[in-house]
Design a protein around this motif. Sequence first.
Motif, PDB file in Angstrom:
ATOM      1  N   GLU A  64      46.987  34.534  23.396  1.00  0.00           N
ATOM      2  CA  GLU A  64      46.554  33.476  24.311  1.00  0.00           C
ATOM      3  C   GLU A  64      47.400  32.299  24.366  1.00  0.00           C
ATOM      4  OE1 GLU A  64      43.715  32.639  26.279  1.00  0.00           O
ATOM      5  OE2 GLU A  64      44.901  30.540  26.404  1.00  0.00           O
ATOM      6  N   ASN A  72      38.708  29.775  31.925  1.00  0.00           N
ATOM      7  CA  ASN A  72      37.663  29.726  32.661  1.00  0.00           C
ATOM      8  C   ASN A  72      36.457  30.068  31.989  1.00  0.00           C
ATOM      9  OD1 ASN A  72      38.929  29.364  35.117  1.00  0.00           O
ATOM     10  ND2 ASN A  72      39.120  31.494  35.712  1.00  0.00           N
ATOM     11  N   VAL A  73      36.584  30.877  30.772  1.00  0.00           N
ATOM     12  CA  VAL A  73      35.154  30.974  30.131  1.00  0.00           C
ATOM     13  C   VAL A  73      34.648  29.628  29.588  1.00  0.00           C
ATOM     14  CG1 VAL A  73      36.359  31.438  27.566  1.00  0.00           C
ATOM     15  CG2 VAL A  73      34.447  32.555  28.194  1.00  0.00           C
ATOM     16  N   THR A  77      30.146  27.491  35.361  1.00  0.00           N
ATOM     17  CA  THR A  77      28.903  26.839  35.154  1.00  0.00           C
ATOM     18  C   THR A  77      27.748  27.697  34.606  1.00  0.00           C
ATOM     19  OG1 THR A  77      28.668  27.622  37.634  1.00  0.00           O
ATOM     20  CG2 THR A  77      29.130  25.346  37.183  1.00  0.00           C
ATOM     21  N   ILE A  79      26.181  30.639  34.595  1.00  0.00           N
ATOM     22  CA  ILE A  79      25.059  31.387  35.241  1.00  0.00           C
ATOM     23  C   ILE A  79      25.243  32.808  35.050  1.00  0.00           C
ATOM     24  CG2 ILE A  79      24.019  32.206  37.381  1.00  0.00           C
ATOM     25  CD1 ILE A  79      24.983  29.333  38.687  1.00  0.00           C
ATOM     26  N   VAL A 207      52.553  34.882  27.165  1.00  0.00           N
ATOM     27  CA  VAL A 207      53.349  36.037  27.309  1.00  0.00           C
ATOM     28  C   VAL A 207      54.016  35.557  28.532  1.00  0.00           C
ATOM     29  CG1 VAL A 207      53.123  38.281  28.217  1.00  0.00           C
ATOM     30  CG2 VAL A 207      51.813  37.710  26.428  1.00  0.00           C
ATOM     31  N   TYR A 365      34.296  34.548  41.869  1.00  0.00           N
ATOM     32  CA  TYR A 365      33.286  33.315  41.336  1.00  0.00           C
ATOM     33  C   TYR A 365      32.424  33.975  40.167  1.00  0.00           C
ATOM     34  CZ  TYR A 365      33.623  31.630  46.056  1.00  0.00           C
ATOM     35  OH  TYR A 365      33.823  31.177  47.551  1.00  0.00           O
ATOM     36  N   GLY A 367      32.560  35.974  37.212  1.00  0.00           N
ATOM     37  CA  GLY A 367      32.934  37.014  35.833  1.00  0.00           C
ATOM     38  C   GLY A 367      32.707  36.585  34.675  1.00  0.00           C
ATOM     39  N   PHE A 368      31.895  35.349  34.493  1.00  0.00           N
ATOM     40  CA  PHE A 368      31.315  35.032  33.251  1.00  0.00           C
ATOM     41  C   PHE A 368      30.213  36.136  32.837  1.00  0.00           C
ATOM     42  CE2 PHE A 368      28.150  32.527  31.012  1.00  0.00           C
ATOM     43  CZ  PHE A 368      28.843  32.299  29.625  1.00  0.00           C
ATOM     44  N   LYS A 369      29.344  36.096  33.795  1.00  0.00           N
ATOM     45  CA  LYS A 369      27.771  36.993  33.443  1.00  0.00           C
ATOM     46  C   LYS A 369      28.374  38.456  33.304  1.00  0.00           C
ATOM     47  CE  LYS A 369      27.329  37.315  38.574  1.00  0.00           C
ATOM     48  NZ  LYS A 369      28.452  37.075  38.981  1.00  0.00           N
TER      49      LYS A 369
HETATM   50  C1  FAD Z   1      34.058  26.179  37.972  1.00  0.00           C
HETATM   51  C2  FAD Z   1      33.780  27.491  37.794  1.00  0.00           C
HETATM   52  C3  FAD Z   1      32.566  27.809  37.687  1.00  0.00           C
HETATM   53  C4  FAD Z   1      32.075  29.257  37.315  1.00  0.00           C
HETATM   54  N1  FAD Z   1      30.964  29.568  37.377  1.00  0.00           N
HETATM   55  C5  FAD Z   1      30.593  30.873  37.138  1.00  0.00           C
HETATM   56  C6  FAD Z   1      29.248  31.086  36.918  1.00  0.00           C
HETATM   57  O1  FAD Z   1      28.261  30.352  36.938  1.00  0.00           O
HETATM   58  N2  FAD Z   1      29.042  32.566  36.423  1.00  0.00           N
HETATM   59  C7  FAD Z   1      29.934  33.685  36.609  1.00  0.00           C
HETATM   60  O2  FAD Z   1      29.267  34.710  36.212  1.00  0.00           O
HETATM   61  N3  FAD Z   1      31.044  33.078  36.675  1.00  0.00           N
HETATM   62  C8  FAD Z   1      31.513  31.724  36.800  1.00  0.00           C
HETATM   63  N4  FAD Z   1      32.816  31.575  37.213  1.00  0.00           N
HETATM   64  C9  FAD Z   1      33.729  32.622  36.984  1.00  0.00           C
HETATM   65  C10 FAD Z   1      34.217  32.962  35.620  1.00  0.00           C
HETATM   66  O3  FAD Z   1      34.320  31.909  34.564  1.00  0.00           O
HETATM   67  C11 FAD Z   1      35.377  33.803  35.401  1.00  0.00           C
HETATM   68  O4  FAD Z   1      35.140  34.686  36.381  1.00  0.00           O
HETATM   69  C12 FAD Z   1      35.682  34.450  34.003  1.00  0.00           C
HETATM   70  O5  FAD Z   1      35.446  33.288  33.030  1.00  0.00           O
HETATM   71  C13 FAD Z   1      36.996  34.944  33.945  1.00  0.00           C
HETATM   72  O6  FAD Z   1      37.398  35.790  32.951  1.00  0.00           O
HETATM   73  P1  FAD Z   1      37.777  35.294  31.280  1.00  0.00           P
HETATM   74  O7  FAD Z   1      36.573  34.743  30.654  1.00  0.00           O
HETATM   75  O8  FAD Z   1      38.522  36.368  30.686  1.00  0.00           O
HETATM   76  O9  FAD Z   1      38.806  34.173  31.924  1.00  0.00           O
HETATM   77  P2  FAD Z   1      39.535  32.935  30.962  1.00  0.00           P
HETATM   78  O10 FAD Z   1      38.824  32.485  30.018  1.00  0.00           O
HETATM   79  O11 FAD Z   1      40.316  32.074  32.014  1.00  0.00           O
HETATM   80  O12 FAD Z   1      40.538  33.896  30.344  1.00  0.00           O
HETATM   81  C14 FAD Z   1      41.886  34.026  30.574  1.00  0.00           C
HETATM   82  C15 FAD Z   1      43.070  33.548  29.820  1.00  0.00           C
HETATM   83  O13 FAD Z   1      44.258  34.087  29.795  1.00  0.00           O
HETATM   84  C16 FAD Z   1      45.309  33.081  29.374  1.00  0.00           C
HETATM   85  N5  FAD Z   1      46.464  33.370  29.966  1.00  0.00           N
HETATM   86  C17 FAD Z   1      46.834  33.083  31.145  1.00  0.00           C
HETATM   87  N6  FAD Z   1      48.123  33.584  31.167  1.00  0.00           N
HETATM   88  C18 FAD Z   1      48.627  33.825  30.306  1.00  0.00           C
HETATM   89  C19 FAD Z   1      49.786  34.125  29.636  1.00  0.00           C
HETATM   90  N7  FAD Z   1      50.837  34.364  30.446  1.00  0.00           N
HETATM   91  N8  FAD Z   1      49.808  34.385  28.337  1.00  0.00           N
HETATM   92  C20 FAD Z   1      48.786  34.251  27.475  1.00  0.00           C
HETATM   93  N9  FAD Z   1      47.722  34.044  27.816  1.00  0.00           N
HETATM   94  C21 FAD Z   1      47.391  33.872  29.045  1.00  0.00           C
HETATM   95  C22 FAD Z   1      44.488  31.861  29.710  1.00  0.00           C
HETATM   96  O14 FAD Z   1      44.958  30.774  29.051  1.00  0.00           O
HETATM   97  C23 FAD Z   1      42.772  32.316  29.704  1.00  0.00           C
HETATM   98  O15 FAD Z   1      42.377  31.413  28.331  1.00  0.00           O
HETATM   99  C24 FAD Z   1      33.282  30.284  37.393  1.00  0.00           C
HETATM  100  C25 FAD Z   1      34.474  29.839  37.375  1.00  0.00           C
HETATM  101  C26 FAD Z   1      34.741  28.384  37.533  1.00  0.00           C
HETATM  102  C27 FAD Z   1      36.314  27.994  37.540  1.00  0.00           C
END
Ligand code: FAD
Length: 417
Positions: A64, A72-73, A77, A79, A207, A365, A367-369
């Motif tokens: 990370e 984004n995690v 919001t 949901i 990375v 929009y 990916g959290f769920k």
């Molecule tokens: C404002 C907002 C509201 C949302 N509301 C909802 C909702 O209500 N319900 C829902 O289902 N989804 C929602 N989403 C979408 C959801 O948050 C994302 O789709 C989901 O969290 C993405 O997956 P993740 O948790 O793995 O992403 P992230 O938590 O973003 O994980 C990706 C990680 O990769 C890391 N990274 C990036 N590049 C590199 C690199 N080169 N080297 C090492 N690490 C790197 C980043 O730092 C990050 O920590 C929302 C998104 C936003 C922005």
Amino acid sequence: MLRYSGFRLAYEALRGHRGWGPAWRKAAPKASYDVVIVGGGGHGLATAYYLAKNHGITDVAVIERGGIGLGNVGRNTTIIRSNYFSRENIRFYDFSLKLWEGLEADLNYNAMVSQRGALNLVHADGQRDLLARRANMMRLEGVDTELLDKVAVKRLVPLIDTENGRFPVLGGFLQRRGGTVRHDAVAWGYARAADARGVDIVEQCEVTGIRREGGAVAGVETTRGFVGARKVVLAVAGHSSRLAEMAGFRLPIETHVLQAFVSEGVKPLIDLVVTYGAGHFYISQSDKGGLVFGGALDGYNTYARRGSLPMVEDVLAAGVTLMPGLGRLRVLRQWGGAMDMSLDGNPIIAATPVTNLYLNGGWCYGGFKAIPAGGFTTAYLVATGAPHPLIAHFGLERFRDGRVIDERGVGPYAWAH
Ligand SMILES: Cc1cc2nc3c(=O)[nH]c(=O)nc-3n(C[C@H](O)[C@H](O)[C@H](O)COP(=O)(O)OP(=O)(O)OC[C@H]3O[C@@H](n4cnc5c(N)ncnc54)[C@H](O)[C@@H]3O)c2cc1C
């Protein structure tokens, strides 16, 4: 791993809370691993956890660039729901909802899973027809859903002005098993449980390149040196296209910013999640009392994770039209997250053109769920080399073959999602 329990809490309270250790180790990167997962967000951490738990693969690192929970995690919001239209999507997202339902016991972590209900508002006859079809599809798959008339909506959420001139409300579409989950606790819970099974969580390590040998992945270049890997997973949310470029291929993905807002804390006002697509506004109340709400994407491509003023105007105008009482509240914070927007608005969980390099991205929009099911099925893909039946439709070849997923009746038009 220290187990959390009521007994432990009482015991620690009596001795000044001196016995709690860190939830996960601050691991330094080793020279090589069986599997390297790039991205310590929800999907990366869940993939690591299920690789260890379901497949016994523990020689795994999650790399990370920042800290756990800062992507984004921790920006969404919160949901969760499974009210989709296509059979494949209903099955995938409802599997995720079922994993949410058992998550806290599985991880031994309080993620504050709250199935308070998710309500979509209906503003036009055509929209009601579409939602009725969606409800029928969900029922055919055995998933809970209810269609409500205007009176029932008003009874559920008195704050809504159902007669407002801009978005008059005709009814609603309710999934009672939908709701919210404390988002950063999801990251912390998965990180702790993966670490306990031997996964290295390497923070503050970016990375910067992907090394290939003879068409297969060999490891990743990082700001803390080269890390070799037999298999690599990209789970980097809004940065998938950048990482794909490092590996030498292009993705049908654009990056946009999506924003959210939170108001000052108030007494209980809204006890479920309310969304309305017509004005693109959605709202719920956090356990601290703040109203959490958001709207549509900013219409331009960017990697900047910050809010913009036009979106304040747009989202607040939609919100106040629907719920005039919100006009009395002060907004405390506004923030943004960088989103992968795929061409058909649906995710990609798939092998890539580079052997042993896998992708979990394109979440748009929503990916959290999907975090529990995304991690579960990505782990299956990496461990077995074959897609889990629940993600057979999330392959990359759909873009090449023109068989994109038409979940919302808008086809392969990124701007229409
Ligand atoms: C404002 C907002 C509201 C949302 N509301 C909802 C909702 O209500 N319900 C829902 O289902 N989804 C929602 N989403 C979408 C959801 O948050 C994302 O789709 C989901 O969290 C993405 O997956 P993740 O948790 O793995 O992403 P992230 O938590 O973003 O994980 C990706 C990680 O990769 C890391 N990274 C990036 N590049 C590199 C690199 N080169 N080297 C090492 N690490 C790197 C980043 O730092 C990050 O920590 C929302 C998104 C936003 C922005």
